[in-house]
Design an enzyme around this catalytic site. Structure first.
Site, PDB file in Angstrom:
ATOM      1  N   SER A  41       0.657  -2.047  -0.238  1.00 40.06           N
ATOM      2  CA  SER A  41       0.237   0.384   0.135  1.00 40.06           C
ATOM      3  C   SER A  41       1.435   1.660   0.093  1.00 40.06           C
ATOM      4  O   SER A  41       1.807   1.119  -1.097  1.00 40.06           O
ATOM      5  CB  SER A  41      -1.417  -0.252   0.891  1.00 40.06           C
ATOM      6  N   ASP A  93      -9.117  -3.661  -6.107  1.00 41.21           N
ATOM      7  CA  ASP A  93      -9.094  -3.074  -4.688  1.00 41.21           C
ATOM      8  C   ASP A  93      -9.986  -1.413  -4.577  1.00 41.21           C
ATOM      9  O   ASP A  93      -9.630  -0.613  -6.057  1.00 41.21           O
ATOM     10  CB  ASP A  93      -7.569  -2.423  -4.775  1.00 41.21           C
ATOM     11  N   HIS A 129      -8.044  -4.590  -1.161  1.00 42.40           N
ATOM     12  CA  HIS A 129      -7.444  -4.252  -0.469  1.00 42.40           C
ATOM     13  C   HIS A 129      -6.616  -4.841  -0.042  1.00 42.40           C
ATOM     14  O   HIS A 129      -5.473  -5.595  -0.177  1.00 42.40           O
ATOM     15  CB  HIS A 129      -7.133  -2.514   0.267  1.00 42.40           C
TER      16      HIS A 129
END
Length: 707
Positions: A559, A646, A678
């Site tokens: 991320s 995501d 995600h």
């Protein structure tokens, strides 16, 4: 003579270039791969499928190793197990996992008496008297490729279950209500909600949130059970796109608390739980740059709010105000102390628990309402993580704690408030003869380019010697954003690394919260580059001190930590043999320039606003990984893992990045989960296989694949 022919190496997919111009502040960037953003385009899906096929072919030689690692994770995990029961109302609530089943089973059993605060010792092989299965995730997930629970709450009278289901991975949940007396669902069903719904204390209402087109929770609703969803009452709406909403009831059940927060500013409102249609009243009006968090308590018969805030208090202070007049002059109960970052206060009827960070570790303290004294809970290990773990009751004589370290499996304690005794309730079983004494953990410090000392946590297996005895294969993890701290936590999957002689390390770089609020401030917006250089300085320290060598060093981040991975790949590719980037935020400037994308506007407080500021635009453009791929660089091997659904970091970012890397001749692979979000795939066996896939690739890079 035998004719031995080598199979031709698979050819990487060719990503068509379709240049699109992006112009801001007099600068024009030509983006050849922006067309990949349209996931409704069949050509995009075809391209992602081609990338997956190529990656699978390139890693086919690791199939056996992947299976070995998966079986190692599976073999160390007690597949049929139970959690430690948590008391709520007249029941003990706990979870079951069964061998061969992907998802947990949520159960409860009645208390033996109202004074029963000792959880029953449950065995997978023993029938539990009065057990009721309230939700079986395997049944709910039947026929779905993805399944995730959002909200999960039982009403105060123990008769109803509220739960939210996501079957796409896009973090939009359908709320459902189950009558636990009959096992049947009520007609009440609310689609497209955010996580975090709650029953009102009397069980008549559901408070829930919906999201806007940018996936921002922006509206709080009140639903009365048995009435049409179209009649639901809007309790609160936040129009400012920088703010996310949350809502929930205080543990005391006295108030509904509605909270709005950006990265740097917050505001809260109280609604009387006995009159949920009454107008919310503000605690403190929002003030740019001031964050606060309040909780309700009753002290000497008066309703009060304890408010943790950072107004003129960088590392936060704790004050008390009357709940009826929260804007009156507050009483300071825990003053600001630089280097002690106050994190939160959890109030109970007779005491509170305060969480804070000091010297790089998260700590817990018992807070006395009468004296405001803090009694810190002591733990034996030099590196650990501890926190409250499931305490729904308002007046408990014991507190449930969770504890772990790099070498100690997840542990559950009951803390006896009156005596300070910690009662061990369960330690995560690790099968196969795991002995914590076979492993060790330590913290070392790297000197950053500006002289700042950056902590590095290490864990290794003792039988291979101390990690600095001789260069070893080393796996260096980093994040460094949102004041998120990487805590010393145990991982079953990590044992597959340590048992192969790999040293696992965490670089606690600026932008995280490990060393207090200033640590975060020094790694965000116009100081974001400190995050990247800190990580590189940690890598250089580990190499220089003899822990590893560049050809035996793999970096990992996900991320926002994927942004870190992309940046270090461009800045110092020669330092690493491989880079593993999970759902990586590598096209940061393009995303933060587009306010229509999920999360963008609220992210301006974290990264800066390049749409309106030329200086921020130029600064972000200087490090955004996709726009800084170097033609002259010899990149390490790269694996980027993403998910089609995501909503936080769109799949298009790593897809574009890998295409740009390939133009330089880099060995870059893209793995895109076609039904996931995600957090990756759902289901524990699927998650184990996904991690085994990544670790097999990592072992191949480090040269321990055959071990």
């Amino acid at each position: 003579m035998t004719d031995v022919r080598r199979a031709a190496a698979p050819l990487a997919p060719v990503t068509p270039r379709r240049p699109i111009e992006r112009t801001h502040h007099g600068d024009t960037f030509i983006d050849p791969y922006e067309w990949l953003r349209d996931k409704e385009d069949p050509q995009v899906i075809d391209h992602l499928n081609a990338e997956n096929a190529y990656t699978e072919e390139r890693t086919a030689h690791l199939a056996g190793l992947r299976e070995n690692v998966f079986n190692e994770i599976k073999g160390r995990t007690k597949e049929t197990d139970l959690s430690v029961p948590i008391r709520q109302g007249d029941w003990w609530y706990y979870g079951r996992t069964l061998e061969g089943k992907q998802y947990g089973i949520h159960c409860r059993a009645p208390l033996s008496s109202p004074d029963d605060w000792t959880p029953p010792e449950l065995s997978p092989d023993t029938e539990v008297d009065g057990e009721q299965v309230i939700l079986d995730g395997n049944v709910e997930a039947d026929g779905q490729e993805f399944f995730s629970l959002g909200s999960f709450e039982v009403s105060k009278d123990s008769t109803l279950l509220l739960y939210g289901v996501d079957v796409e991975g896009d973090e939009r949940y359908t709320l459902k209500v189950r009558d636990l007396r009959t096992g049947e669902n009520l007609p009440d069903e609310i689609p497209n909600t955010s996580a975090g719904a709650s029953f009102s204390p009397d069980g008549r209402f559901i408070v829930y949130l919906t999201v806007d087109d940018a996936w921002r929770p922006d509206t709080v609703w009140l639903h009365e059970l048995g009435t049409p969803v179209g009649d639901d009452v809007q309790l609160f709406h936040e129009p400012d796109e920088r703010y996310w909403l949350g809502a929930g009831f205080t543990r005391s059940d006295r108030y509904l608390m509605i909270a709005a927060g950006s990265s740097i500013t917050s505001e809260e409102w109280l609604v009387d739980a006995a009159d949920l249609r009454s107008a919310p009243r503000v605690v403190w009006p929002r003030e740019e740059g001031v964050e606060y968090d309040s909780d309700h308590a009753v002290v000497d018969g008066e309703d009060v709010l304890y408010i943790l805030h950072n107004r003129n208090a960088l590392d936060f202070e704790l004050v008390r105000v009357a709940a009826s007049t929260p804007d009156a002059s507050p009483t300071v109960v825990v003053p600001h102390e630089q280097g002690r970052r106050l994190l939160g206060l959890s109030t109970f009827r007779d005491f509170a628990v305060i969480a804070y960070r000091r010297e790089g570790l998260a700590r817990l303290g018992m807070f006395d309402y009468a004296t405001s004294a803090i009694g810190e809970l002591a733990f034996d290990e030099p590196l650990y993580a501890a926190g409250l773990a499931g305490n729904p009751e308002w007046a408990p004589p014991v507190l449930r704690l969770g504890y772990t370290s790099f070498v100690t499996p997840s542990t559950v304690y009951d803390y006896v408030v009156a005596t300070g005794e910690k009662l061990l309730r369960k330690r995560q079983p690790v099968l196969g003869g795991y002995d914590p004494a076979d492993y060790d953990q330590a913290r070392v410090w790297a000197t950053a380019h500006d002289g700042v000392q950056v902590p590095i946590s290490l864990v290794w297996k003792r039988s291979f010697g101390a990690p600095d005895d001789a260069p070893r294969p080393l796996h260096l993890y980093g994040y460094g954003s949102y004041e998120h701290s990487i805590e010393p936590g145990f991982s079953v999957a990590r044992l597959s690394e340590l048992d192969r002689g790999v040293v696992f390390a965490v670089a606690h770089v600026r932008g995280g919260g490990e060393m207090g609020r200033q640590w975060y401030e020094d790694g965000k917006t116009m100081r974001k580059r400190n995050t990247f250089t800190d990580f590189l300085d940690c890598a250089e320290h580990l190499i220089g001190a003899g822990y590893t060598t560049p050809d035996r060093l793999v970096a990992e981040g996900g991320s926002a930590g994927g942004l870190l991975m992309g940046a270090i790949a461009n800045m110092r590719p020669e330092l690493f043999a491989g880079i593993l980037a999970d759902v990586p935020f590598v096209d940061a400037l393009t995303s933060i320039l587009d306010p229509s994308l999920p999360l963008t506007v609220i992210e301006w407080d974290e990264w800066g606003d390049p749409l309106h500021s030329p200086a921020v635009y130029a600064y972000m453009q200087s490090y955004s990984p996709y726009e800084n791929v170097r033609e002259d660089a010899a990149y390490p091997r790269i694996l980027a893992v993403t998910s089609l659904n995501d909503t936080r970091v769109l799949y298009v970012e790593p897809a574009k990045w890998v295409a740009a890397l390939r133009e330089t001749g880099a060995d870059a692979l893209l793995k895109c989960e076609m039904v996931a979000g995600h957090g990756g795939v759902s289901g524990r066996y699927n998650a184990w296989r996904e991690r085994a896939y990544e670790l097999a690739w990592l072992f191949d890079v480090l040269g321990v694949a055959g071990a």
